[in-house]
Scaffold this motif. Structure first.
Motif, PDB file in Angstrom:
ATOM      1  N   LEU A  16      42.875   0.550 -54.456  1.00  8.23           N
ATOM      2  CA  LEU A  16      42.910   1.964 -54.103  1.00  8.23           C
ATOM      3  C   LEU A  16      41.502   2.212 -53.305  1.00  8.23           C
ATOM      4  O   LEU A  16      40.458   1.930 -53.792  1.00  8.23           O
ATOM      5  CB  LEU A  16      43.087   2.739 -55.246  1.00  8.23           C
ATOM      6  CG  LEU A  16      44.459   2.554 -55.976  1.00  8.23           C
ATOM      7  CD1 LEU A  16      44.530   3.527 -57.110  1.00  8.23           C
ATOM      8  CD2 LEU A  16      45.670   2.770 -55.006  1.00  8.23           C
TER       9      LEU A  16
ATOM     10  N   ASP B 185      39.636  -0.775 -57.457  1.00  5.31           N
ATOM     11  CA  ASP B 185      39.052   0.100 -56.446  1.00  5.31           C
ATOM     12  C   ASP B 185      38.302  -0.941 -55.518  1.00  5.31           C
ATOM     13  O   ASP B 185      38.300  -2.147 -55.839  1.00  5.31           O
ATOM     14  CB  ASP B 185      38.205   1.069 -56.807  1.00  5.31           C
ATOM     15  CG  ASP B 185      36.930   0.392 -57.951  1.00  5.31           C
ATOM     16  OD1 ASP B 185      36.697  -0.647 -57.730  1.00  5.31           O
ATOM     17  OD2 ASP B 185      36.276   1.291 -58.551  1.00  5.31           O
TER      18      ASP B 185
ATOM     19  N   THR C 225      46.730   8.025 -52.193  1.00  3.17           N
ATOM     20  CA  THR C 225      47.995   7.558 -52.569  1.00  3.17           C
ATOM     21  C   THR C 225      48.415   6.296 -51.841  1.00  3.17           C
ATOM     22  O   THR C 225      48.171   6.464 -50.396  1.00  3.17           O
ATOM     23  CB  THR C 225      49.003   8.645 -52.570  1.00  3.17           C
ATOM     24  OG1 THR C 225      48.558   9.564 -53.367  1.00  3.17           O
ATOM     25  CG2 THR C 225      50.110   8.268 -53.013  1.00  3.17           C
TER      26      THR C 225
ATOM     27  N   VAL D 117      41.165   0.186 -62.095  1.00  4.87           N
ATOM     28  CA  VAL D 117      41.361   1.726 -62.167  1.00  4.87           C
ATOM     29  C   VAL D 117      42.546   2.066 -63.270  1.00  4.87           C
ATOM     30  O   VAL D 117      43.608   1.673 -63.085  1.00  4.87           O
ATOM     31  CB  VAL D 117      42.195   2.109 -60.856  1.00  4.87           C
ATOM     32  CG1 VAL D 117      42.363   3.701 -60.854  1.00  4.87           C
ATOM     33  CG2 VAL D 117      41.179   1.782 -59.813  1.00  4.87           C
TER      34      VAL D 117
ATOM     35  N   SER E  98      49.203   5.869 -57.383  1.00  2.33           N
ATOM     36  CA  SER E  98      48.180   7.197 -57.198  1.00  2.33           C
ATOM     37  C   SER E  98      47.472   7.439 -58.252  1.00  2.33           C
ATOM     38  O   SER E  98      47.687   7.226 -59.444  1.00  2.33           O
ATOM     39  CB  SER E  98      49.085   8.457 -56.594  1.00  2.33           C
ATOM     40  OG  SER E  98      50.053   8.695 -57.855  1.00  2.33           O
ATOM     41  N   PHE E  99      46.255   8.057 -57.934  1.00  2.00           N
ATOM     42  CA  PHE E  99      45.224   8.322 -58.982  1.00  2.00           C
ATOM     43  C   PHE E  99      44.251   9.413 -58.444  1.00  2.00           C
ATOM     44  O   PHE E  99      43.904   9.406 -57.409  1.00  2.00           O
ATOM     45  CB  PHE E  99      44.471   7.379 -59.589  1.00  2.00           C
ATOM     46  CG  PHE E  99      43.608   7.593 -60.894  1.00  2.00           C
ATOM     47  CD1 PHE E  99      44.098   8.048 -62.077  1.00  2.00           C
ATOM     48  CD2 PHE E  99      42.425   7.522 -60.966  1.00  2.00           C
ATOM     49  CE1 PHE E  99      43.510   8.395 -63.125  1.00  2.00           C
ATOM     50  CE2 PHE E  99      41.525   8.091 -62.073  1.00  2.00           C
ATOM     51  CZ  PHE E  99      42.119   8.509 -63.024  1.00  2.00           C
TER      52      PHE E  99
ATOM     53  N   ALA F  38      46.159   4.768 -63.675  1.00  3.39           N
ATOM     54  CA  ALA F  38      46.746   5.199 -62.275  1.00  3.39           C
ATOM     55  C   ALA F  38      48.329   5.336 -62.529  1.00  3.39           C
ATOM     56  O   ALA F  38      48.870   4.620 -63.292  1.00  3.39           O
ATOM     57  CB  ALA F  38      46.480   4.137 -61.290  1.00  3.39           C
TER      58      ALA F  38
END
Length: 840
Positions: free
Chosen positions: A94, A29, A77, A35, A71-72, A38
């Motif tokens: 992200l 992040d 995204t 992350v 994406s998460f 994901a």
């Protein structure tokens, strides 16, 4: 089984491969925190993966792609352009997106309410008994299985190490794993072709092995059995999936809602079937769980495709990665059948990212399904001793016809390269060393003899002092129809030579008709097992423990001869008719007595027993799996129950035998897998001796004065603290496998495993047996010579233990507490015992 693991580290050969697109990296992040979990997919495809707990991922495809989508939940995204075919060590950042209701973005936990993914999961539960072969009365299919072991994380330092000097040719070509992105070299390959039959009405399954081929090992059933046990079959719809003796919670489990987070990620048509894509990942660390995703049909709610990867923090030893992939074929609108099953395990000493290890890969293909063709009940009856040498000697034409997936050029090279490697002297030495460490025997092939077991060479007790032992056995091969083994030992304190010799001969392989005989003259700690042992060369660990919590001087000088005939008329039901002749007396008369009242003795007391005995036993072991087909077999699983019944009759006057008596005994052992809460082991023993007999023929409640744990003994009892002629005992032990410690933050990373146990015994002794054995009982520390003091008949003796397992992965420690009879002489209220072991 350990031989195989050691051998895999000694076998190395060359492997190559090719794929179109490879990408790996780290997802973070904006603050730089990784992350986990994901979703990463190639754009316009269903090929993807999920990042691990550290945010790292690897993705590979045979096709060419130029964009990945990351994406998460809670993040925007992101589409990333791939500049080249191979893109390693990417860093992807992200950005936090719009926060969703009922979702904790920081921890990634998903709501259980109003979650469409969980609504779909409930429909999977409802339909799971009607999916696959379960919806037919009978079924049959062809099965092809390929197992490969590879050395992984190959680097230049490894190639130049002294270990591989003289074997450098194995590094000519290496490949990269499509799952982890690490380099590897194949070291072993096994192929098997089978025909599987099943009947859901009769609840029967039968698998006929048609062909088996090992690279360089011919018909080595030990390796084949190891593979079967290592990669046991499983049903993805089950609540728990068992791997490496551990129960992982399935993402399709009914308890999955409390164990996993679920996210409905996508929808797509697969083989003209509309499917939902659901991502799952664990709610907590250190539990036996997976991360991954699955595609499920929107009408039948049958799984079309599923990928599972074990959590990096899962409490399992020696295994760094577990990856599973299953694909299902759509036969018609309502039938989804398993087509392909792939599993990869990364065995390593630790879970560090750069640690070297061994991949174990299994690929299983299924085809030619046939349904509702009923077979008679006798079709499913198991053979007692099935073995067909032709299965392991199939020619190339057989394999070309029956392989559902052709071997590529490099897999074919495994067979050729290992043949070359076996001619290298250094490899032969490595293989021999691995064999010695695993079996405990040193092989002398020229003379068909093995020396050992080497781990029994030294011992100690208060009678013999330091004890040295040398032994051996005949060994022409694992399927020998006869075998002779023996040993010689010497004690430096008593200055006496001891020996033992036995022989077995398999007369009829079909029903396993075996005759055996033997003789042993030795010093032994008797009274360490309630149920009799029919092994003439068997000697308990307590007889020569190097360290003990009390004196080890209550030993018996025994001269034992046996003869027996046994057979297995039905699968896993063994009947044995045996006889024995033995003389017994105290090995240390000044500290321990076996004397008894004998009116015919010169002074009315006899210190020596002469006894002839015949016995008949039935040993039932349903579900036991064995390998080898000679006079000795090897058990390859431990999850089966055992029921053992024995009747013995002492015959007075036969070869000057002293006593008439009868003895009945029951032994019942049952392991239970308690879902995801670990495993429970229970052992029940009961017996009675009819007649008046001396101490050496009574039932001594087994104590344990060693600092090491001994199975089915009472850790806080001294030897001969309780003596009975009628008894019932129960041992219960449960291993939580870290289920509780994983919830405690400061203990979580240690991967410790909690173990609890409770043991109890009730017994009685007749006044006649007390009166006969007063001379012997007077040498034991009883408070008084009464039936209430000698046997635990007033109240059940009990004790309990709290244990911690998996200390440094190999050690277990138990804290044992005495429950009652605390006023007995020399009673031990508390004690600590330990044990070493290799466990996943």
């Amino acid at each position: 089984m350990k031989t195989t693991l050691y051998c895999f580290l000694a076998l190395f050969i060359c492997y190559t491969g090719y794929s179109q697109t490879k990408v790996s990296g780290l997802i973070k992040d904006k603050s730089g925190e990784p992350v986990p979990f994901a979703n990463v997919v190639f754009k316009n495809s269903i090929e993807g993966t999920i990042s691990n707990e550290d945010g790292r991922f690897y993705l590979e495809s045979d096709k060419t792609y130029d964009v990945i989508i990351v994406s998460f939940i809670g993040f925007t995204t992101k589409e990333i352009k791939l500049e080249k075919r191979i893109n390693y060590k990417m860093e992807i950042v992200l950005e936090e997106g719009e926060k969703l209701k009922a979702v904790v973005v920081v921890s990634g936990k998903q709501s259980k309410k109003n979650n469409p993914a969980i609504d779909i999961l409930r429909k999977i539960w409802k339909r799971k008994r009607f999916n696959g072969v379960n919806q037919f009365k009978q079924y049959a299919y062809d099965k092809y299985e390929k197992v490969e072991f590879d050395l992984n994380t190959i680097d230049s330092a490894m190639m130049k190490s002294r270990l591989f000097r003289g074997m450098e040719f194995i590094f000519e070509e290496i490949d990269t794993s499509s799952v982890t992105g690490k380099t590897y070299l194949p070291i072993f390959i096994n192929e098997a072709v089978s025909k599987v039959y099943g009947d859901n009405v009769k609840n029967k399954v039968k698998e006929d092995l048609l062909g088996n081929k090992n690279s360089g090992f011919s018909s080595n059933e030990t390796i084949t059995a190891f593979i079967k046990d290592l990669y046991a079959d499983y049903d993805i719809y089950d609540n728990y999936l068992k791997f490496f003796d551990k129960s992982f919670t399935s993402p399709l489990s009914r308890t999955g809602i409390n164990t996993y987070n679920y996210v409905l990620a996508d929808t797509a048509y697969i083989d003209n079937k509309y499917c939902y894509n659901i991502i799952f990942y664990p709610r907590r660390k250190n539990e036996l769980t997976f991360k991954g995703d699955f595609w499920v049909n929107d009408s039948t709610f049958a799984i079309k495709k599923i990928n599972l990867q074990a959590s990096k923090s899962a409490n399992i030893n020696w295994v760094k990665e577990i990856y599973i992939e299953q694909e299902f074929d759509v036969i018609n609108d309502s039938v989804f059948l398993l087509k392909r099953d792939y599993m990869l395990s990364d065995f390593a000493l630790n879970k560090k990212e750069k640690s070297k290890g061994v991949y174990g890969k299994r690929t299983t293909l299924y085809d030619n399904y046939v349904f509702d063709e009923e077979k008679p009940a006798e079709f499913y009856s198991e053979e007692i001793n099935p073995f067909n040498e032709e299965i392991y000697e199939r020619d190339d034409a057989f394999w070309q016809e029956n392989r559902m997936e052709k071997l590529n050029k490099d897999e074919q090279g495994v067979y050729k390269m290992l043949d070359t490697l076996k001619t290298v002297p250094k490899f032969k030495r490595l293989y021999s060393l691995a064999s010695i460490l695993a079996s405990g025997y040193v092989e002398f092939d020229k003379y068909n003899l093995d020396y050992g077991p080497i781990f029994s060479t030294f011992g100690f007790n208060d009678v013999e002092g330091i004890r040295v032992r040398a032994g051996g056995r005949t060994y022409f091969g694992p399927n020998d129809k006869w075998r002779i083994e023996g040993y010689g030992a010497y004690g430096f304190r008593d200055n006496k030579f001891k020996y033992g010799i036995s022989g077995k001969w398999l007369l009829d392989p079909k029903n396993r008709l075996i005759i055996s005989a033997g003789n042993r003259r030795d010093v032994e700690q008797t009274g360490v097992s309630l149920t009799v042992n029919d092994n003439v060369l068997g000697r308990s660990f307590a007889s020569s423990a190097l360290f003990a919590s009390g004196n080890s001087d209550r030993l018996t000088d025994i001269n034992l001869s046996t003869f027996a005939i046994q057979m297995e008329p039905w699968k896993n039901i063994t009947m044995r008719l045996g006889s024995s002749y033995k003389t017994m007396r105290s090995a240390s008369p000044t500290t321990f007595s076996l004397s008894y009242i004998d009116p015919q003795a010169p002074n009315g007391i006899n210190d020596r027993l002469v006894q002839s005995e015949v016995n008949f036993s039935i040993d039932m072991t349903p579900g036991r799996k064995t390998i080898r087909h000679g006079v000795e077999r090897k058990i390859v699983n431990d999850d089966f129950p055992r029921i053992y019944l024995n009747y013995s009759r002492g015959v007075e006057g036969l070869f000057n035998s002293d006593f008439n008596y009868s003895r009945v005994q029951l032994f019942y052992r049952q392991p239970f897998q308690v879902g995801g809460f670990g495993r429970t082991y229970t052992t029940l023993e009961a017996g009675k001796t009819f007649g008046t007999v001396p101490l050496s023929l009574l039932n001594v409640v087994p104590g344990n004065q060693a600092y090491f744990s001994i199975h089915n003994t009472f850790s806080q009892l001294n030897f001969y603290e309780f003596v009975t002629d009628t008894y019932t005992s129960l041992h219960v032990e449960h291993n939580f496998n870290g289920r509780l410690f994983s919830r405690i933050p400061f203990l979580r990373k240690l991967n410790l495993r909690e173990i609890v146990g409770i043991r109890g015994v009730w017994g009685s002794i007749s006044q006649e047996n007390v009166d006969m054995n007063i001379p012997a009982f007077q040498s034991l520390p009883f408070r008084s010579i009464t039936t209430e003091r000698i046997a635990p008949n007033n109240q059940i003796y009990w004790e309990y233990s709290l244990g911690i397992g998996n200390i440094f992965k190999v050690f277990r420690i138990d804290f044992n507490f005495r429950g009652n009879y605390k006023n007995n002489i020399d009673a031990r209220q508390f004690g600590v015992t330990g044990a070493f072991g290799f466990h996943f």
